[in-house]
Design a protein around this motif. Structure first.
Motif, PDB file in Angstrom:
ATOM      1  N   GLU A   1       1.048  -1.238  -0.032  1.00  0.00           N
ATOM      2  CA  GLU A   1      -0.034  -0.025  -0.091  1.00  0.00           C
ATOM      3  C   GLU A   1       0.850   1.230  -0.055  1.00  0.00           C
ATOM      4  N   ASN A   2       1.699   1.227  -0.784  1.00  0.00           N
ATOM      5  CA  ASN A   2       2.633   2.429  -0.768  1.00  0.00           C
ATOM      6  C   ASN A   2       3.148   2.658  -2.427  1.00  0.00           C
ATOM      7  N   SER A   3       2.492   3.748  -3.017  1.00  0.00           N
ATOM      8  CA  SER A   3       2.800   4.289  -4.247  1.00  0.00           C
ATOM      9  C   SER A   3       4.124   4.380  -4.726  1.00  0.00           C
ATOM     10  N   THR A   4       4.852   4.909  -3.815  1.00  0.00           N
ATOM     11  CA  THR A   4       6.144   5.195  -3.974  1.00  0.00           C
ATOM     12  C   THR A   4       7.083   3.911  -4.641  1.00  0.00           C
ATOM     13  N   ILE A   5       6.919   3.013  -3.690  1.00  0.00           N
ATOM     14  CA  ILE A   5       7.523   1.531  -4.285  1.00  0.00           C
ATOM     15  C   ILE A   5       7.262   1.382  -5.754  1.00  0.00           C
ATOM     16  N   PHE A   6       6.065   1.549  -6.393  1.00  0.00           N
ATOM     17  CA  PHE A   6       5.855   1.351  -7.772  1.00  0.00           C
ATOM     18  C   PHE A   6       6.806   2.023  -8.613  1.00  0.00           C
ATOM     19  N   ILE A   7       6.946   3.457  -8.006  1.00  0.00           N
ATOM     20  CA  ILE A   7       7.689   4.524  -9.040  1.00  0.00           C
ATOM     21  C   ILE A   7       9.171   4.068  -8.999  1.00  0.00           C
ATOM     22  N   VAL A   8       9.758   3.750  -7.735  1.00  0.00           N
ATOM     23  CA  VAL A   8      11.144   3.204  -7.603  1.00  0.00           C
ATOM     24  C   VAL A   8      11.435   1.897  -8.480  1.00  0.00           C
ATOM     25  N   LEU A   9      10.627   1.097  -8.325  1.00  0.00           N
ATOM     26  CA  LEU A   9      10.682  -0.348  -9.246  1.00  0.00           C
ATOM     27  C   LEU A   9      10.454  -0.048 -10.459  1.00  0.00           C
TER      28      LEU A   9
END
Length: 307
Positions: A63-71
């Motif tokens: 539940e963390n959108s920042t993880i998507f951007i980093v990956l």
């Protein structure tokens, strides 16, 4: 019937210089794709294709959108390196502009909801419109000799190698990422009904985005053009003028009504080349009769200019 072959090695060694229109199209494709992701696809909770699907599934799990951007940035960096080595420098550079635009837009586009939080029945509208926007963004990027990254890079590689529509590769990439994403969702929620619901909406998104891309981008769709005319040299010259890298075959015959000597001139071209070729034939021989239809199973020796 076979198309003339030309080497594309020079293109990979000497990338074409980016013009202002190339920048505009690449940035426009990136903005369009980021809007599709941020405001439609991700809020709908569906699983994307390829490495994007893996990235978004992990971000859903935590539940963390920042993880998507980093990956997403990490995976696209690896794919840009692959494109640079295996496809062409031009393709890699233009894809990089698109991907960089997507990353920046995801970071800085304002947060707001297209639908109301309780409008669960509008999820299908998010999926449909997101799929259309994503397919359009991919088509714009491909027409600009770039891509939106991810499975599009692999699609470009295999489309050039096997003469398959670029959208077809998304199906394979989607299966892999969907299985991964559903497994994570099942591990987190243990809700089978939710898994099936996500699967249905993901399949719908995949179909809509793929069909939109294949409808708008015709580089790897092949068609047979047949022209019937009494002067085959006139038609042949028009074909050579419009598509210098194409050849054709001539089949002599006799018209059944007037018993006039006629010839059928046939050539295979991409749907992308077809309008220009038909315009050249109409200009050279306004009274020529022609028809065309899509063909499959064409030899891999058929030449298609590099993306």
């Amino acid at each position: 019937m076979m198309s003339k072959q030309r080497s594309s090695s020079k293109e990979s060694e000497h990338p074409k210089r980016l013009t202002p229109i190339n920048w505009v199209l690449a940035i426009a494709a990136g903005l369009l794709y980021s809007i599709a992701l941020k405001y439609f696809v991700i809020p709908a909770g569906i699983i994307l294709t390829g490495s994007e699907g893996i990235a978004v599934s992990i971000s859903y799990y935590f539940e963390n959108s920042t993880i998507f951007i980093v990956l997403y940035a990490l995976f696209q960096t690896l794919l840009m390196a692959f494109a640079y080595r295996k496809i062409s420098k031009t393709f890699a550079y233009r894809s990089l502009i698109v991907v960089a635009t997507v990353i920046l837009a995801l970071l800085f586009l304002p947060e707001f909801h297209i639908t109301q939080p309780d409008a669960y029945n509008e999820r299908i509208m998010l999926v449909l419109f997101g799929g259309i926007l994503a397919g359009c963004a991919k088509a714009v990027a491909f027409k600009n000799r770039g891509s939106t990254g991810d499975e599009d890079v692999i699609a470009a590689f295999y489309a050039m190698k096997y003469l398959k529509p670029v959208g077809s590769i998304a199906i394979i990439a989607g299966v892999v990422s969907t299985v991964f994403g559903l497994a994570l969702q099942l591990l987190k929620t243990n809700d089978l009904a939710l898994i099936i619901n996500t699967l249905m909406y993901t399949a719908l998104y995949l179909f809509v985005s793929t069909e939109t891309l294949n409808t708008l981008y015709h580089k790897f769709k092949l068609t047979m053009l047949a022209v019937i005319h009494e002067h085959p040299d006139v038609i042949g010259n028009a074909i050579r003028k419009a598509s210098p890298h194409r050849t054709y075959t001539i089949h002599p015959g006799v018209g059944g009504y007037e018993e006039k000597k006629l010839s059928m001139i046939r050539t295979i071209v991409t749907l992308e080349e077809l309008p220009k070729l038909i315009a050249a034939i109409n200009k050279a021989a306004p009274n020529a009769f022609y028809y065309h239809h899509e063909v499959e199973g064409v030899s891999r020796k058929f030449y298609i200019s590099p993306i």
